[in-house]
Design a protein around this motif. Structure first.
Motif, PDB file in Angstrom:
ATOM      1  N   PHE A 594       6.018  21.259 -46.094  1.00 52.40           N
ATOM      2  CA  PHE A 594       7.403  21.638 -45.818  1.00 52.40           C
ATOM      3  C   PHE A 594       8.214  21.488 -47.101  1.00 52.40           C
ATOM      4  N   TRP A 595       9.073  22.460 -47.362  1.00 53.40           N
ATOM      5  CA  TRP A 595       9.978  22.387 -48.504  1.00 53.40           C
ATOM      6  C   TRP A 595      11.398  22.166 -47.974  1.00 53.40           C
ATOM      7  N   TRP A 596      12.060  21.122 -48.481  1.00 54.11           N
ATOM      8  CA  TRP A 596      13.366  20.735 -47.956  1.00 54.11           C
ATOM      9  C   TRP A 596      14.456  20.772 -49.020  1.00 54.11           C
ATOM     10  N   ARG A 597      15.652  21.187 -48.589  1.00 54.79           N
ATOM     11  CA  ARG A 597      16.850  21.049 -49.411  1.00 54.79           C
ATOM     12  C   ARG A 597      17.381  19.616 -49.285  1.00 54.79           C
ATOM     13  N   GLY A 600      18.697  18.502 -45.895  1.00 56.15           N
ATOM     14  CA  GLY A 600      17.765  18.424 -44.783  1.00 56.15           C
ATOM     15  C   GLY A 600      17.356  19.760 -44.215  1.00 56.15           C
ATOM     16  N   ALA A 602      15.566  23.547 -44.316  1.00 60.63           N
ATOM     17  CA  ALA A 602      14.378  24.125 -44.932  1.00 60.63           C
ATOM     18  C   ALA A 602      14.779  25.094 -46.039  1.00 60.63           C
ATOM     19  N   GLU A 619       7.492  17.785 -48.323  1.00 62.46           N
ATOM     20  CA  GLU A 619       6.782  16.920 -47.382  1.00 62.46           C
ATOM     21  C   GLU A 619       5.363  17.442 -47.258  1.00 62.46           C
ATOM     22  N   PRO A 651      13.360  13.756 -43.911  1.00 63.05           N
ATOM     23  CA  PRO A 651      12.830  14.417 -42.713  1.00 63.05           C
ATOM     24  C   PRO A 651      12.827  13.443 -41.537  1.00 63.05           C
TER      25      PRO A 651
END
Length: 697
Positions: A594-597, A600, A602, A619, A651
């Protein structure tokens, strides 16, 4: 003087082979009319016998001399046409080294008599020099390479657990205050070196060339030497300069000692060219034995194809030249017990007769079917200077490849270049664009920040430009684009703000390396804060510029490096064979990536395209398709912040789970701690790693 008798002997094995009662000599040449074996006195000064090899089977000349023992000094003289316009350069006045020699007495001493032609003559290489080159040539030595290995076993470290440490035998050991026999194989095998390497946590040491190599004439005339060793003279002989007492058992002892410490030995090998150069180079071995067979010649056979930038290119399309390379590789594995090879300019080894690169070239096919070589680690430097020479990602399994795109991408992100977040994401996940094909694992990418060729890690954060004046080439040599940053001052600085910023940048880059999917490689000395004073091409600097400085050790950075290596070893998520592709796992239905800003959310396509974005959260879990037994941890969350300080939303953790902070490069001494809030303050220019754990764990 003994009157040696010679009989037919055998065409195999090639080289000088002692069988307990005598020595068999066998050497390859298609175009020679005769080959003479030259024997020398024990001091090497007198040629005591010149004996024609009596038999020829196919293209192998051979003979057997009973009573001859190990330690005998010898060489060859080959007769045949001297016709450069036809690619033939035989000159029996030139003493030739045995291509299969297992030991050499030293190095050539530069003199015009080493040239097959008359230096200074018009159309020089068309002339013939009649002078004897023997006074200036090293002698080949008959060796019995047997060694009491005892219970030596290769560590056999899986690639997924490997951490490679690139080092120079002399450069690493020369200035260490506690190392006996510094600058030699024995020095590298000493207790202080083994203790350092074990405490560091590396699993393999990759040695710059240790096969016998030449000191280039232009360097010697400038008072310099070939320090790195990328001019091979003999593919079977350890270089004499690293032997304390001239005994090849010293190399075997080093390997056994490293193995006992759990460390593999990988050799950087140069099978793409030899040290004989172009048509104006010396006649030392291959050129004098069979120029047309050993080298790839141009359409005008007087000239050489130069895909390597060194003047010549070995002709691996000839079966006997390929055989020599394969015999050499097997010798270093079976007799010297090494654990793998890094192939210099490996794109050259994959060129077919017409010059194009192919992953199914004869060299790769030979390697992939070999029962000895398929057991060891194989690493390609995936480029040369020939047409279409950049081949990153194109090598067949089981080859790993040096990934220069990783080096440049990570350097540019931390330097603050615009639009580098998507590039960083690709590098963090194993450079799938290059390597996720043909069943290749994510470990195929050898990730590195620095290597022998280029800036050290300290210099990457201390110099904006190269400073190679000591090389005597007007600072024209070496890479001009290093993606480096001096942080405000060129070179050393006592300014606390600058030294702190440099230390932080080094921690960020090292953390990025050791938290990335792929196979990490460190440059020896980077863990100590070693500098080369801005020289990014120290190939000729056999002096403190090229030697690792053990006096100026940065103990905090050394401790941080050890901690990161230990963390990688204990977290399988960081060293997976399968690529992560945001796929749902059959085991639990969760995704593996998962790629997060920071808020929080995506990452979206618009986010990836932003030139001003400087922070990325990722993540990771065990990849989809990985067997259940390998899934020993839940998730890791990493934040790479190349911008200003900001809060990052973590996350969401499942019930009864929490995030534990393990690494914060802004606080390198911080002990692991539970994060109770859903937001984490992240310092400017920092890397953070958290692990998802059970709250009652």
């Amino acid at each position: 003087m003994t009157n040696w008798t010679i009989s037919a002997g055998h065409a195999a094995p090639l080289g000088a082979t002692f069988d307990g009662e005598g020595v068999n000599f066998a050497v390859f040449s298609v175009h020679a009319s005769k080959v003479a074996l030259c024997l020398f006195s024990p001091d090497g000064k007198r040629e005591t016998h010149r004996i024609e090899l009596p038999e020829r089977d196919g293209d192998v000349w051979h003979g057997y001399i009973p009573g001859l023992r190990p330690g005998q000094l010898y060489g060859y003289r080959a007769h045949g046409p001297y016709a450069p316009a036809e690619g033939q350069r035989f000159n029996p006045s030139k003493l030739l080294m045995d291509p299969y020699a297992k030991r050499l007495t030293g190095h050539p001493v530069w003199h015009d008599a080493l040239m097959g032609y008359t230096v200074g003559a018009p159309e020089a290489d068309l002339s013939l020099d009649p002078r004897d080159s023997a006074p200036y040539m090293p002698r080949s030595v008959v060796e019995d390479p047997s060694f009491a290995w005892g219970d030596d076993h290769p560590p056999g470290t899986p690639v997924s657990r490997s951490i490679i440490y690139e080092a120079h035998v002399k450069g690493l050991t020369r200035q260490h205050p506690g190392v006996p026999n510094p600058g030699t194989f024995l020095g590298l095998a000493s207790e202080p070196m083994l203790e350092h390497l074990q405490k560091l946590g590396i699993t393999a040491i990759e040695l710059l060339p240790v096969q016998a190599f030449l000191n280039d004439r232009f360097l010697v005339e400038k008072g310099l030497v070939n320090f790195w060793g990328y001019q091979t003279l003999g593919f079977f002989a350890p270089d004499p300069r690293y032997l304390s007492a001239g005994n090849i058992a010293e190399f075997q002892h080093m390997v056994a000692r490293l193995h006992s410490a759990g460390i593999e030995v990988i050799l950087d090998v140069v099978y793409n060219h030899t040290c004989e150069g172009n048509e104006l180079g010396p006649t030392l071995s291959f050129r004098g034995l069979d120029n047309r067979s050993y080298y790839r010649l141009a359409e005008d056979p007087r000239r050489y194809i130069n895909d390597t930038g060194t003047g010549n290119t070995l002709n691996l399309n000839h079966p006997m030249v390929l055989r020599m390379v394969m015999d050499s590789l097997r010798y270093w594995v079976e007799v010297m017990h090494v654990d793998g090879f890094r192939f210099d300019l490996c794109a050259t080894l994959g060129r077919r007769v017409r010059g194009g690169f192919s992953s199914s070239a004869s060299f790769f096919d030979a390697i992939r079917q070999d029962p000895v070589l398929t057991r060891v680690k194989l690493i390609a430097e995936p480029w040369d200077i020939g047409p279409g020479g950049y081949q990153l990602g194109a090598f067949p399994p089981p080859f790993l490849e040096w990934n220069d795109k990783y080096r440049d991408g990570v350097r540019r992100f931390w330097r603050g270049d615009a639009g580098q977040v998507s590039e960083l994401a690709d590098r963090l996940t194993g450079s799938a664009r290059q390597f996720d094909h043909s069943g290749r694992p994510a470990t195929s990418s050898v990730n590195f920040l620095t290597a022998h060729d280029g800036f050290t890690l300290m210099d990457t954060v201390s110099y904006a430009a190269k400073h190679n004046d000591a090389n005597g080439e007007g600072n024209r040599d070496g890479h001009s684009e290093n993606f480096s940053d001096n942080m405000g001052v060129e070179g050393p600085s006592d300014d606390p703000a600058i030294t702190a910023a440099r230390a932080q940048r080094r921690r960020n880059m090292l953390a990025t390396l050791l938290l990335s999917q792929g196979t990490p490689m460190l440059l020896a000395g980077d863990e100590l804060g070693n500098s080369q004073s801005g020289n990014n091409n120290a190939y000729c600097q056999d002096n403190p510029i090229g030697w690792v400085d053990w006096q100026g050790v940065d103990p905090d950075f050394l401790d941080f490096t050890r901690r990161l290596i230990a963390l990688r070893r204990t977290h399988p998520i960081l060293r997976q064979k399968r690529f992560l592709h945001s796929r749902q796992r059959l085991l639990d239905g969760l995704g593996d990536l998962f790629w997060w800003r920071p808020d929080g959310g995506a990452m979206t396509l618009a986010d990836w395209a932003r030139d001003d974005l400087r922070v990325l959260g990722v993540e990771m879990r065990i990849a989809s398709g990985t067997p259940a037994y390998a899934q020993r941890e839940e998730a890791l969350f990493m934040i790479f912040n190349g911008g200003e300080a900001l809060p990052v939303k973590l996350p969401k953790a499942p019930a009864d789970w929490c995030w534990r902070l393990h690494i914060d490069t802004d606080r390198p001494g911080l002990a692991p701690q539970i994060i109770r809030n859903d937001k984490l303050p992240v310092a400017a220019q920092s890397v953070v790693l958290l692990e998802l754990e059970r709250a009652d764990g």
